[in-house]
Design a protein around this motif. Structure first.
Motif, PDB file in Angstrom:
ATOM      1  N   SER A 171       0.837  -1.199   0.000  1.00  0.00           N
ATOM      2  CA  SER A 171       0.000   0.000   0.000  1.00  0.00           C
ATOM      3  C   SER A 171       0.873   1.250   0.000  1.00  0.00           C
ATOM      4  N   PRO A 172       1.572   1.506  -1.095  1.00  0.00           N
ATOM      5  CA  PRO A 172       2.399   2.723  -1.141  1.00  0.00           C
ATOM      6  C   PRO A 172       1.540   3.983  -1.110  1.00  0.00           C
ATOM      7  N   VAL A 173       2.086   5.026  -0.530  1.00  0.00           N
ATOM      8  CA  VAL A 173       1.398   6.315  -0.512  1.00  0.00           C
ATOM      9  C   VAL A 173       1.634   6.996  -1.851  1.00  0.00           C
ATOM     10  N   THR A 174       0.559   7.295  -2.566  1.00  0.00           N
ATOM     11  CA  THR A 174       0.662   7.947  -3.874  1.00  0.00           C
ATOM     12  C   THR A 174       0.164   9.381  -3.854  1.00  0.00           C
ATOM     13  N   GLY A 175      -0.329   9.834  -2.710  1.00  0.00           N
ATOM     14  CA  GLY A 175      -0.774  11.211  -2.599  1.00  0.00           C
ATOM     15  C   GLY A 175      -1.048  11.577  -1.154  1.00  0.00           C
ATOM     16  N   VAL A 176      -0.832  12.842  -0.806  1.00  0.00           N
ATOM     17  CA  VAL A 176      -1.136  13.368   0.533  1.00  0.00           C
ATOM     18  C   VAL A 176      -1.740  14.750   0.363  1.00  0.00           C
ATOM     19  N   ARG A 177      -2.896  14.977   0.983  1.00  0.00           N
ATOM     20  CA  ARG A 177      -3.515  16.300   1.010  1.00  0.00           C
ATOM     21  C   ARG A 177      -3.746  16.710   2.451  1.00  0.00           C
ATOM     22  N   ASP A 178      -3.164  17.837   2.809  1.00  0.00           N
ATOM     23  CA  ASP A 178      -3.326  18.374   4.159  1.00  0.00           C
ATOM     24  C   ASP A 178      -4.572  19.243   4.181  1.00  0.00           C
ATOM     25  N   LEU A 179      -5.531  18.864   5.002  1.00  0.00           N
ATOM     26  CA  LEU A 179      -6.780  19.608   5.120  1.00  0.00           C
ATOM     27  C   LEU A 179      -6.774  20.560   6.307  1.00  0.00           C
ATOM     28  N   GLY A 180      -5.597  20.809   6.866  1.00  0.00           N
ATOM     29  CA  GLY A 180      -5.510  21.689   8.029  1.00  0.00           C
ATOM     30  C   GLY A 180      -6.169  21.047   9.231  1.00  0.00           C
ATOM     31  N   SER A 181      -7.101  21.761   9.859  1.00  0.00           N
ATOM     32  CA  SER A 181      -7.774  21.213  11.040  1.00  0.00           C
ATOM     33  C   SER A 181      -8.639  20.009  10.703  1.00  0.00           C
ATOM     34  N   GLY A 182      -8.874  19.785   9.406  1.00  0.00           N
ATOM     35  CA  GLY A 182      -9.667  18.636   8.988  1.00  0.00           C
ATOM     36  C   GLY A 182      -8.877  17.362   8.832  1.00  0.00           C
ATOM     37  N   GLY A 183      -7.564  17.402   9.120  1.00  0.00           N
ATOM     38  CA  GLY A 183      -6.754  16.196   9.048  1.00  0.00           C
ATOM     39  C   GLY A 183      -6.016  16.065   7.734  1.00  0.00           C
ATOM     40  N   VAL A 184      -5.778  14.832   7.341  1.00  0.00           N
ATOM     41  CA  VAL A 184      -4.967  14.518   6.170  1.00  0.00           C
ATOM     42  C   VAL A 184      -5.674  13.445   5.359  1.00  0.00           C
ATOM     43  N   VAL A 185      -5.644  13.588   4.036  1.00  0.00           N
ATOM     44  CA  VAL A 185      -6.132  12.532   3.150  1.00  0.00           C
ATOM     45  C   VAL A 185      -4.922  11.886   2.488  1.00  0.00           C
ATOM     46  N   VAL A 186      -4.782  10.594   2.672  1.00  0.00           N
ATOM     47  CA  VAL A 186      -3.668   9.830   2.110  1.00  0.00           C
ATOM     48  C   VAL A 186      -4.216   8.920   1.023  1.00  0.00           C
ATOM     49  N   THR A 187      -3.618   8.985  -0.152  1.00  0.00           N
ATOM     50  CA  THR A 187      -4.060   8.175  -1.274  1.00  0.00           C
ATOM     51  C   THR A 187      -3.142   6.978  -1.461  1.00  0.00           C
ATOM     52  N   THR A 188      -3.725   5.813  -1.680  1.00  0.00           N
ATOM     53  CA  THR A 188      -3.001   4.588  -2.001  1.00  0.00           C
ATOM     54  C   THR A 188      -3.660   3.966  -3.227  1.00  0.00           C
ATOM     55  N   PRO A 189      -3.044   2.978  -3.845  1.00  0.00           N
ATOM     56  CA  PRO A 189      -3.688   2.313  -4.984  1.00  0.00           C
ATOM     57  C   PRO A 189      -5.030   1.683  -4.626  1.00  0.00           C
ATOM     58  N   GLN A 190      -5.246   1.412  -3.337  1.00  0.00           N
ATOM     59  CA  GLN A 190      -6.501   0.787  -2.913  1.00  0.00           C
ATOM     60  C   GLN A 190      -7.584   1.814  -2.572  1.00  0.00           C
ATOM     61  N   GLY A 191      -7.230   3.104  -2.578  1.00  0.00           N
ATOM     62  CA  GLY A 191      -8.220   4.117  -2.253  1.00  0.00           C
ATOM     63  C   GLY A 191      -7.666   5.148  -1.290  1.00  0.00           C
ATOM     64  N   GLU A 192      -8.544   5.998  -0.765  1.00  0.00           N
ATOM     65  CA  GLU A 192      -8.137   7.076   0.119  1.00  0.00           C
ATOM     66  C   GLU A 192      -8.360   6.712   1.579  1.00  0.00           C
ATOM     67  N   VAL A 193      -7.489   7.241   2.413  1.00  0.00           N
ATOM     68  CA  VAL A 193      -7.593   7.130   3.869  1.00  0.00           C
ATOM     69  C   VAL A 193      -7.637   8.538   4.431  1.00  0.00           C
ATOM     70  N   HIS A 194      -8.638   8.831   5.242  1.00  0.00           N
ATOM     71  CA  HIS A 194      -8.765  10.128   5.893  1.00  0.00           C
ATOM     72  C   HIS A 194      -8.376   9.939   7.359  1.00  0.00           C
ATOM     73  N   ALA A 195      -7.339  10.656   7.785  1.00  0.00           N
ATOM     74  CA  ALA A 195      -6.841  10.497   9.151  1.00  0.00           C
ATOM     75  C   ALA A 195      -6.658  11.858   9.796  1.00  0.00           C
ATOM     76  N   GLY A 196      -6.736  11.864  11.099  1.00  0.00           N
ATOM     77  CA  GLY A 196      -6.499  13.098  11.830  1.00  0.00           C
ATOM     78  C   GLY A 196      -5.049  13.529  11.767  1.00  0.00           C
ATOM     79  N   ALA A 197      -4.137  12.572  11.613  1.00  0.00           N
ATOM     80  CA  ALA A 197      -2.707  12.877  11.538  1.00  0.00           C
ATOM     81  C   ALA A 197      -2.025  11.788  10.714  1.00  0.00           C
TER      82      ALA A 197
END
Length: 387
Positions: A171-197
């Motif tokens: 599950s390599p990380v293929t993208g990261v979007r910082d949403l500020g106070s909304g956390g972080v969206v991490v993209t992998t080949p299997q889909g997106e993960v929304h995490a607080g950190a």
């Protein structure tokens, strides 16, 4: 749709696995994302053994080793696994060494760590298999120990899963979007993960992850090699009869007593070429093996001849200090880099990174491991790895 977690951890070698374990034990929803298979041999957390010791070149590192011993003991208590094997250790400073002994001796004294300074005759009386040149200064620490590499990482992964962590292979990380106070969206080949950190422990692939946030850390990856030697009388080189040893010169070498099998493991520190981690070879280097074997024929002839060599890699910061800090302008993203001497601190990294990811601070002074230090910001900084 994206899955939601409290914290995502990118990279599940020793440091990332320790972090996932620590977070899961605190009751957080954790997802671990590993680029390759768990336990793979393409990084720096595989094979049999690593050194745990107090001897370091600054008081700050020595104090951090005290926490490392405590955290390994806690890991043993938590899991019921015996992981630390105390064998004693010697730092060997030949005459006019490239690595000054005063830095190590003074640091141990300042922190109050018990140690002994021995001459060649005293050393030979204790460990007759060590052959040292006249004038060698020997720094001995009775509590230096061996910790298991691959098995120790697996124990941390198993405990993380036992406490609810979702550890994902391939599950390599293929993208990261910082949403500020909304956390972080991490993209992998299997889909997106929304995490607080997000905690990044991707070692040689750290910039592949951090680059999505516009950060490029000045790192060099070198291809190293460890070699196993077959002694004729392994009982003479067993723990208790041979200590861990580090040759404190340039080139620098290190080695172990027999551990887990009737072989002696040794290697050169920072002796390999700079490589692309995606394009490196796994084939042994005969010249590196012979250079190491020649040193052992002089210093530890009872080790015998080489029987196999394995490749591993170092991911080095210019000053060879750790990174243990939030990413500038992205406080919900934290990074940990062990600079090719971090395994002994793995459980401690896990605890401190968990603190930074959840609280934004930690009780341990990690200011020296920030991103804004000269080694990581000054393009003219002269790299130095021999410590």
């Amino acid at each position: 749709m994206s899955e939601r977690f409290d914290v995502a951890v990118a990279g599940l070698g020793a440091l990332g696995s320790a972090t996932a374990r620590e977070l899961a034990r605190r009751g957080l929803r954790v997802v671990g994302l590993e680029r390759f298979a768990l336990g793979h041999d393409r990084g720096a957390s595989h094979d049999t053994s690593r050194i745990l010791r107090h001897s370091y070149h600054t008081p700050a590192y020595v104090r951090l080793t005290q926490q490392a011993y405590d955290d390994w003991a806690r890991l043993e208590r938590d899991t019921g696994e015996q992981l630390v094997t105390v064998v004693g250790g010697v730092d060997l400073f030949p005459p006019d060494p490239a690595i000054p002994p005063a830095d190590y001796v003074d640091s141990l004294r300042e922190v109050g760590i018990e140690h002994e300074l021995l001459d060649v005759e005293e050393t030979r009386a204790r460990w007759p298999r060590l052959h040292l040149p006249d004038g060698t200064l020997v720094l001995f620490q009775a509590d230096a120990a061996i910790v298991p590499a691959g098995r120790g990482t697996r124990v941390m992964q198993d405990d993380a899963r036992a406490h609810g962590a979702d550890l994902r292979e391939h599950s390599p990380v293929t993208g990261v979007r910082d949403l500020g106070s909304g956390g972080v969206v991490v993209t992998t080949p299997q889909g997106e993960v929304h995490a607080g950190a997000l905690v990044v422990c991707a070692d040689a692939w750290a910039n592949d992850v951090l680059g999505h946030l516009g950060l490029n850390v000045p790192l060099e990856t070198t291809l190293e090699q460890v070699t196993y030697f077959r002694p004729e009388r392994p009982d003479e080189l067993a723990p208790g009869r041979l200590p861990l040893w580090i040759w404190m010169d340039d080139p620098s070498y290190y080695g172990f007593p027999c551990y887990g099998e009737d072989t002696v493991k040794a290697a050169q520190d920072c002796g390999g070429p700079v490589v692309d981690p995606e394009a490196r070879t796994h084939e042994p280097d005969a010249a590196m093996e012979e250079r190491l074997a020649a040193h052992l024929r002089r210093m530890l002839p009872a080790a015998g001849e080489p029987v196999r060599s394995l490749r591993c890699q170092y991911t080095l910061t210019p000053d060879r200090d750790f990174v243990l800090a939030p990413v500038p302008d992205h406080p919900t993203v934290v990074a940990g880099l062990g600079a090719a001497h971090g395994f002994k601190f793995a459980p401690t990294f896990g605890r401190l990174l968990a603190d930074l990811a959840t609280e934004g601070t930690t009780g341990t002074d990690v200011a020296a491991f920030r991103f804004d230090r000269p080694a990581l910001t000054d393009p003219d900084y002269a790299a130095h790895w021999l410590v």
